[in-house]
Write a protein that holds these residues in place. Structure first.
Motif, PDB file in Angstrom:
ATOM      1  N   GLY A   1      14.864  85.067  70.767  1.00  0.00           N
ATOM      2  CA  GLY A   1      14.941  83.780  70.082  1.00  0.00           C
ATOM      3  C   GLY A   1      13.715  82.922  70.337  1.00  0.00           C
ATOM      4  O   GLY A   1      13.289  82.149  69.473  1.00  0.00           O
TER       5      GLY A   1
ATOM      6  N   SER B   1      18.100  85.572  74.438  1.00  0.00           N
ATOM      7  CA  SER B   1      17.297  84.354  74.402  1.00  0.00           C
ATOM      8  C   SER B   1      15.805  84.638  74.272  1.00  0.00           C
ATOM      9  O   SER B   1      15.072  83.866  73.650  1.00  0.00           O
ATOM     10  CB  SER B   1      17.555  83.528  75.665  1.00  0.00           C
ATOM     11  OG  SER B   1      17.153  84.243  76.821  1.00  0.00           O
TER      12      SER B   1
ATOM     13  N   THR C   1      17.970  89.465  67.113  1.00  0.00           N
ATOM     14  CA  THR C   1      17.750  88.016  67.103  1.00  0.00           C
ATOM     15  C   THR C   1      16.432  87.652  66.418  1.00  0.00           C
ATOM     16  O   THR C   1      16.275  86.536  65.919  1.00  0.00           O
ATOM     17  CB  THR C   1      17.768  87.476  68.542  1.00  0.00           C
ATOM     18  OG1 THR C   1      18.993  87.865  69.163  1.00  0.00           O
ATOM     19  CG2 THR C   1      17.683  85.958  68.580  1.00  0.00           C
TER      20      THR C   1
ATOM     21  N   PHE D   1      16.908  83.882  62.805  1.00  0.00           N
ATOM     22  CA  PHE D   1      16.545  82.480  62.573  1.00  0.00           C
ATOM     23  C   PHE D   1      15.293  82.303  61.711  1.00  0.00           C
ATOM     24  O   PHE D   1      15.196  81.329  60.983  1.00  0.00           O
ATOM     25  CB  PHE D   1      16.346  81.765  63.915  1.00  0.00           C
ATOM     26  CG  PHE D   1      17.581  81.689  64.739  1.00  0.00           C
ATOM     27  CD1 PHE D   1      18.529  80.708  64.492  1.00  0.00           C
ATOM     28  CD2 PHE D   1      17.819  82.601  65.750  1.00  0.00           C
ATOM     29  CE1 PHE D   1      19.683  80.630  65.249  1.00  0.00           C
ATOM     30  CE2 PHE D   1      18.976  82.538  66.509  1.00  0.00           C
ATOM     31  CZ  PHE D   1      19.907  81.550  66.253  1.00  0.00           C
TER      32      PHE D   1
ATOM     33  N   GLY E   1      19.027  72.077  72.713  1.00  0.00           N
ATOM     34  CA  GLY E   1      19.335  73.491  72.956  1.00  0.00           C
ATOM     35  C   GLY E   1      20.360  73.672  74.052  1.00  0.00           C
ATOM     36  O   GLY E   1      21.258  74.525  73.946  1.00  0.00           O
TER      37      GLY E   1
ATOM     38  N   TYR F   1      25.041  76.176  65.009  1.00  0.00           N
ATOM     39  CA  TYR F   1      24.281  77.117  64.189  1.00  0.00           C
ATOM     40  C   TYR F   1      24.018  76.561  62.794  1.00  0.00           C
ATOM     41  O   TYR F   1      22.942  76.780  62.223  1.00  0.00           O
ATOM     42  CB  TYR F   1      25.014  78.456  64.090  1.00  0.00           C
ATOM     43  CG  TYR F   1      24.771  79.373  65.251  1.00  0.00           C
ATOM     44  CD1 TYR F   1      23.514  79.941  65.456  1.00  0.00           C
ATOM     45  CD2 TYR F   1      25.780  79.675  66.154  1.00  0.00           C
ATOM     46  CE1 TYR F   1      23.280  80.790  66.525  1.00  0.00           C
ATOM     47  CE2 TYR F   1      25.557  80.524  67.223  1.00  0.00           C
ATOM     48  CZ  TYR F   1      24.305  81.085  67.404  1.00  0.00           C
ATOM     49  OH  TYR F   1      24.073  81.922  68.468  1.00  0.00           O
TER      50      TYR F   1
ATOM     51  N   SER G   1      20.255  80.221  74.201  1.00  0.00           N
ATOM     52  CA  SER G   1      20.684  81.524  74.701  1.00  0.00           C
ATOM     53  C   SER G   1      20.419  81.704  76.197  1.00  0.00           C
ATOM     54  O   SER G   1      21.236  82.261  76.914  1.00  0.00           O
ATOM     55  CB  SER G   1      19.972  82.633  73.919  1.00  0.00           C
ATOM     56  OG  SER G   1      20.164  82.482  72.531  1.00  0.00           O
TER      57      SER G   1
ATOM     58  N   LEU H   1      21.220  74.057  63.176  1.00  0.00           N
ATOM     59  CA  LEU H   1      19.988  74.711  63.614  1.00  0.00           C
ATOM     60  C   LEU H   1      19.315  75.472  62.472  1.00  0.00           C
ATOM     61  O   LEU H   1      18.083  75.440  62.322  1.00  0.00           O
ATOM     62  CB  LEU H   1      20.306  75.655  64.776  1.00  0.00           C
ATOM     63  CG  LEU H   1      19.136  76.236  65.559  1.00  0.00           C
ATOM     64  CD1 LEU H   1      18.271  75.137  66.141  1.00  0.00           C
ATOM     65  CD2 LEU H   1      19.650  77.149  66.659  1.00  0.00           C
ATOM     66  N   LYS H   2      20.126  76.141  61.655  1.00  0.00           N
ATOM     67  CA  LYS H   2      19.558  76.926  60.559  1.00  0.00           C
ATOM     68  C   LYS H   2      19.168  76.059  59.360  1.00  0.00           C
ATOM     69  O   LYS H   2      18.531  76.566  58.425  1.00  0.00           O
ATOM     70  CB  LYS H   2      20.560  77.994  60.122  1.00  0.00           C
ATOM     71  CG  LYS H   2      20.756  79.090  61.152  1.00  0.00           C
ATOM     72  CD  LYS H   2      21.671  80.176  60.644  1.00  0.00           C
ATOM     73  CE  LYS H   2      21.802  81.304  61.665  1.00  0.00           C
ATOM     74  NZ  LYS H   2      22.673  82.399  61.173  1.00  0.00           N
TER      75      LYS H   2
ATOM     76  N   CYS I   1      14.373  75.632  71.167  1.00  0.00           N
ATOM     77  CA  CYS I   1      15.788  75.284  71.024  1.00  0.00           C
ATOM     78  C   CYS I   1      16.661  76.535  71.058  1.00  0.00           C
ATOM     79  O   CYS I   1      17.683  76.589  71.756  1.00  0.00           O
ATOM     80  CB  CYS I   1      15.993  74.512  69.720  1.00  0.00           C
ATOM     81  SG  CYS I   1      17.661  73.900  69.491  1.00  0.00           S
ATOM     82  N   VAL I   2      16.270  77.564  70.298  1.00  0.00           N
ATOM     83  CA  VAL I   2      17.028  78.829  70.284  1.00  0.00           C
ATOM     84  C   VAL I   2      16.980  79.492  71.653  1.00  0.00           C
ATOM     85  O   VAL I   2      17.985  80.044  72.137  1.00  0.00           O
ATOM     86  CB  VAL I   2      16.471  79.762  69.194  1.00  0.00           C
ATOM     87  CG1 VAL I   2      17.138  81.130  69.270  1.00  0.00           C
ATOM     88  CG2 VAL I   2      16.677  79.157  67.820  1.00  0.00           C
TER      89      VAL I   2
END
Length: 544
Positions: free
Chosen positions: A452, A449, A324, A328, A126, A39, A75, A42-43, A70-71
């Motif tokens: 996301g 997911s 979600t 992001f 991912g 995370y 998920s 990713l962020k 990817c997110v």
């Protein structure tokens, strides 16, 4: 001698109860580092957004699909991660995830088009994120019970520390070596997760030794035998009766029924005893055995779609789905939003650092609060979600540097509270409970997911249409508002289910009591008929 030592170091840990520590601290440290490399990384990828747009000549929405895929894979493949963990164990799955995560990031540095990054960064990385994160958080929850919320909150702060350090570090690094070599360095760094997998030792909790179980079983059987003998004395009929004639026949019939009832009672007692012992070896956190990976002997599944029959779980999954949308996109667009609002580019990157510092305080404080409060923990989560929704709305109306700083601080704080407890909250009885946590977490993340996948591109489309980065935060605010509504419905749904279950149990108990009363009346009528028949025969004998 080497093999037993090796097995002791890497084999399962056996505890008489949930340890609330022990090797769990090593697992917590591993989870901290996994948060940094999943995370946290990713962020922080938002620092490459403008570079990718200029390199490949693509729009915001096209580039956003890299992070969205990817997110989504992170998920969507949660059920696959749980099934592999059930088949091979947590340790090899996490180590494979670390390898895939590193491979995807490094190969992304050599991509020639944005479509290549959809595969390398989106699918390969991912998949690695999912294989590392989900098994680690699942086994961490098994090492703690009373302090689970606090430990998970502290360990998950690795994500915040990573955001605080990565945002300025990656910006500085890419100015010297370029964004491609920067990704290579980041991928090599992520390979360290492979070592974290070695720390994930399975846990077995056995509350009662086998010897004590046998003693309790023999004691229970003795008590049952004493109760049966007392009942026989009260009815005046002996199990070893040797009378003859009609009396002998009548007593023999009664003895057969009594013996059948005794055998049935003894068999039920033994079955219940065995079931209770098996339950103590399979279900946490009561007298339990919790074991992960290929070593476990219980039949519990890590993936069980039957949880979708639970109304409270469905509402909680919808909460995760809509929330979600706001998890992001803000981190992805905050730097470009700050630049569009007149903030210097060198200062804009520190907005992520402000979010990260505030998120650390949010994660630490929510763990302490949940350990102290006496109300339902899901209500605390609901309050944080509502406040987070209001902060997302504030992003769209703030135009100055310090206003953005305040918004980033508030968003980071409440994002830390929600992000650190929304998955462990599944273990609370208000949702599914610790018994179903391992099977429900994969389904929960799987449902998440789809949001996301839609979140970042939706924000990118709004930015391309309106030419305003603040528009991306509208979709986040709407999603967070819908998630608050769904979360508010979890409690009433769970209460209604519990009331219906209690009514069914009471109806079943009353039916059993009526059946027992009818059996007792039938037995008493049979005894009265026997006594009358015996008296009549005695009168006939006296007459003769």
């Amino acid at each position: 001698m080497r093999t037993p030592n090796f097995q002791r170091c890497l084999g399962p840990n056996v505890y008489p109860e949930v340890p609330e520590g022990g090797w769990g601290w090593a697992v917590a440290a591993a989870f901290f580092w996994v948060e940094v490399c999943t995370y946290g990384t990713l962020k922080s990828l938002g620092v490459f957004l403008q570079d990718l747009m200029e390199e490949f000549g693509e729009s915001n929405s096209r580039v956003s699909w890299v992070f969205a895929i990817c997110v989504f894979i992170f998920s969507f493949t949660a059920p696959l991660s749980t099934m592999l963990s059930n088949r091979f164990g947590f340790r090899p799955v996490v180590m494979m995830g670390g390898f895939l995560m590193s491979l995807g990031t490094i190969t992304s540095a050599f991509s020639s088009s944005i479509n290549d990054m959809y595969i390398t960064m989106g699918i390969v990385s991912g998949l690695g994120y999912c294989f590392t994160f989900l098994p680690t958080v699942t086994i961490l929850a098994q090492y703690f019970s009373r302090r689970r919320a606090l430990v998970t909150s502290v360990a998950s702060s690795g994500e915040s520390f990573a955001m605080f350090a990565f945002a300025p570090a990656l910006c500085t690094l890419k100015e010297h070596i370029g964004w491609r070599y920067c990704l290579v360095v980041l991928g090599i760094f992520q390979a360290s997760v492979i070592g974290c997998g070695l720390l994930l030792r399975p846990i077995i909790i056995v509350t009662e030794p086998v010897k004590e179980g046998k003693e309790s079983e023999s004691l229970s059987l003795k008590e049952l035998q004493t109760a049966l003998e007392l009942e026989n004395e009260q009815t005046g009929i002996s199990i070893s009766s040797e009378d003859s004639g009609v009396t002998s026949l009548s007593t023999s019939n009664r003895d057969l029924r009594t013996a059948g009832a005794e055998n049935k009672a003894l068999m039920e007692w033994e079955v219940q005893d065995k079931q209770s012992m098996e339950l103590s070896l399979s279900t946490p956190p009561s007298p339990v055995k919790v074991e992960a990976g290929p070593l476990h002997a219980s039949s519990s599944k890590l993936l069980d779609f039957s949880v979708l029959k639970d109304g409270a779980f469905i509402w909680y999954s919808l909460f995760g789905l809509f929330a979600t949308l706001g998890f992001f996109a803000p981190q992805l667009y905050i730097i470009e939003l700050s630049k569009s609002r007149g903030v210097e580019p060198s200062w804009a990157t520190y907005m992520l650092s402000v979010m990260a510092v505030a998120e650390i305080f949010g994660r630490l404080s929510i763990g302490v609060v949940l350990n102290k409060v006496h109300c339902r923990k899901i209500l605390v989560l609901l309050g944080c979600v509502v406040l987070l929704c209001l902060v997302l709305v504030a992003f769209t109306i703030v135009w100055e540097f310090w206003g953005l700083v305040v918004c980033c601080a508030l968003y980071g704080y409440f994002m830390g509270t929600v992000g650190s407890i929304h998955v462990p909250m599944l273990a609370e009885e208000d949702v599914v409970g610790i018994q179903k946590m391992a099977s429900s977490v994969g389904v929960y993340v799987f449902i998440q997911s789809f949001a996301g996948l839609a979140g970042p591109p939706l924000g990118g489309v709004l930015v391309d249409v309106t030419q305003n980065y603040g528009a991306a935060f509208y979709s986040c605010a709407v999603g967070m508002g819908l998630s608050a509504i769904c979360l508010a419905l979890v409690g009433p749904t769970k209460s209604g289910m519990c009331q219906r279950q209690s009514r069914h149990e009471e109806a079943g108990r009353s039916a059993e009591e009526e059946e027992e009363m009818s059996e007792d009346s039938g037995q008493s009528d049979f005894l009265e008929v026997d006594l009358v028949r015996q008296a009549a025969e005695q009168d006939n004998v006296s007459v003769i």
